[in-house]
Design an enzyme around this catalytic site. Structure first.
Site, PDB file in Angstrom:
ATOM      1  N   ILE A 149      42.897  18.489 -89.887  1.00 36.17           N
ATOM      2  CA  ILE A 149      42.318  18.020 -91.140  1.00 36.17           C
ATOM      3  C   ILE A 149      41.022  17.263 -90.870  1.00 36.17           C
ATOM      4  O   ILE A 149      40.947  16.445 -89.945  1.00 36.17           O
ATOM      5  CB  ILE A 149      43.322  17.129 -91.918  1.00 36.17           C
ATOM      6  CG1 ILE A 149      42.740  16.706 -93.271  1.00 36.17           C
ATOM      7  CG2 ILE A 149      43.748  15.910 -91.110  1.00 36.17           C
ATOM      8  CD1 ILE A 149      43.741  16.038 -94.196  1.00 36.17           C
ATOM      9  N   SER A 150      39.980  17.564 -91.623  1.00 35.27           N
ATOM     10  CA  SER A 150      38.701  16.864 -91.558  1.00 35.27           C
ATOM     11  C   SER A 150      38.149  16.883 -90.131  1.00 35.27           C
ATOM     12  O   SER A 150      37.917  17.956 -89.571  1.00 35.27           O
ATOM     13  CB  SER A 150      38.893  15.433 -92.087  1.00 35.27           C
ATOM     14  OG  SER A 150      37.661  14.818 -92.332  1.00 35.27           O
ATOM     15  N   TRP A 151      37.941  15.721 -89.503  1.00 38.11           N
ATOM     16  CA  TRP A 151      37.469  15.656 -88.107  1.00 38.11           C
ATOM     17  C   TRP A 151      38.378  16.478 -87.210  1.00 38.11           C
ATOM     18  O   TRP A 151      37.917  17.213 -86.330  1.00 38.11           O
ATOM     19  CB  TRP A 151      37.454  14.192 -87.674  1.00 38.11           C
ATOM     20  CG  TRP A 151      36.994  13.913 -86.274  1.00 38.11           C
ATOM     21  CD1 TRP A 151      35.729  13.590 -85.881  1.00 38.11           C
ATOM     22  CD2 TRP A 151      37.802  13.901 -85.082  1.00 38.11           C
ATOM     23  NE1 TRP A 151      35.692  13.386 -84.509  1.00 38.11           N
ATOM     24  CE2 TRP A 151      36.958  13.571 -84.002  1.00 38.11           C
ATOM     25  CE3 TRP A 151      39.147  14.145 -84.823  1.00 38.11           C
ATOM     26  CZ2 TRP A 151      37.422  13.465 -82.691  1.00 38.11           C
ATOM     27  CZ3 TRP A 151      39.611  14.045 -83.525  1.00 38.11           C
ATOM     28  CH2 TRP A 151      38.757  13.714 -82.471  1.00 38.11           C
ATOM     29  N   THR A 168      37.739  20.700 -93.947  1.00 37.37           N
ATOM     30  CA  THR A 168      36.924  20.556 -92.752  1.00 37.37           C
ATOM     31  C   THR A 168      35.706  21.469 -92.802  1.00 37.37           C
ATOM     32  O   THR A 168      35.465  22.160 -93.802  1.00 37.37           O
ATOM     33  CB  THR A 168      37.778  20.825 -91.495  1.00 37.37           C
ATOM     34  OG1 THR A 168      37.067  20.401 -90.339  1.00 37.37           O
ATOM     35  CG2 THR A 168      38.149  22.299 -91.365  1.00 37.37           C
TER      36      THR A 168
END
Length: 280
Positions: free
Chosen positions: A101-103, A127
């Site tokens: 998730i994301s980073w 992401t």
């Protein structure tokens, strides 16, 4: 964290706090290896591990995050992916479904390309392709870069809607989510920021990421706008995308039932011809 086995492990020269769920139970599914968002500890995504109860789950706090000790030296996507592979060796796990998730979605992409033989399928959540991305709102990004959001609860709640969109910012869930977060150390947070500096998966994705991939995005994400998911979908040959209507950056929590349903359907789908050929 109910039913989680939490331990400190020496992996690839680093000490990591590791959590596993149901790893010693028989299953028809490979475990999920999950890479978290920047500064986020295991507890932040533990509800997802509980919801996908038919699967084993593996997560770890990045160096200097949660209860993993500060990193002595910086790391990058290659070295942290290698460390994750060493963790799988220590846990006696050969193949995983990878999620990020994301980073952590950037690390998940890199891990999958670096270790294709250990990856069955890939799920990318809120992401992007790294530095080649469509940026979020300046107001949200300025607050995203401030580690005070993990240290100061009042600051986090005050800016929650700006950071994470109306999909979670207007729900009662924001305070319960805050209670799961533990501030990263200044060094841990800085090394996470530096880890992805200059990194992009864009040139490699069409050629090196051949795994079946699910891209999940929120259409109200102020940090990683929806266009980034469309860009990933265009770059990754064997991909599909699901958009959470009204979902902000944390739609995984605000749209939990929809998200779990989409993930489960994707992971349970009949193997493609390419996957069957790889398995043979």
């Amino acid at each position: 964290m109910k039913d989680a086995v939490v331990s400190m492990k020496e992996v690839g020269g680093r000490t990591l706090r590791v959590a596993t769920w149901r790893l010693d139970e028989p299953s028809d599914h490979p475990p999920i290896l999950f890479f978290n968002g920047i500064g986020a500890n295991i507890e932040a995504v533990a509800p997802l591990a509980a919801a996908l109860s038919e699967r084993a789950f593996i997560m770890f706090d990045m160096p200097g995050v949660g209860e993993s000790p500060d990193p002595v030296v910086p790391y990058n996507p290659f070295t942290i992916s290698w460390t994750a592979s060493q963790l799988l060796n220590a846990l006696d796990v050969d193949e995983v479904d990878v999620m990020g998730i994301s980073w952590g979605g950037g690390i998940a992409q890199h891990f999958t390309m670096q270790h294709p033989g250990r990856t069955r399928r890939l799920v990318l959540i809120a992401t992007s392709a790294g530095m080649l991305m469509i940026p979020g709102s300046p107001k949200a990004l300025s607050k995203m870069a401030n580690p005070r959001r993990y240290v100061d609860a009042d600051y986090m709640i005050k800016n929650f809607e700006t950071l994470y969109g109306e999909g979670l910012g207007k729900t009662s869930g924001k305070k319960s989510h805050m209670s799961l977060l533990k501030p990263p150390s200044p060094r841990g947070y800085m090394y996470q920021l530096l880890c992805m500096l200059g990194w992009t998966s864009a040139p490699a994705l069409p050629f090196l990421l051949r795994k079946k991939t699910l891209i999940m995005m929120g259409d109200d994400d102020a940090i990683v706008p929806l266009a980034n998911g469309k860009f990933l979908s265009w770059l990754i040959p064997n991909s599909e995308m699901v958009v959470m209507k009204g979902g902000g950056h944390l739609f995984l929590l605000s749209h939990k039932d929809e998200s779990v349903k989409a993930i489960r359907e994707f992971l349970d789908a009949v193997p493609s011809e390419i996957e069957l050929e790889e398995a043979a």
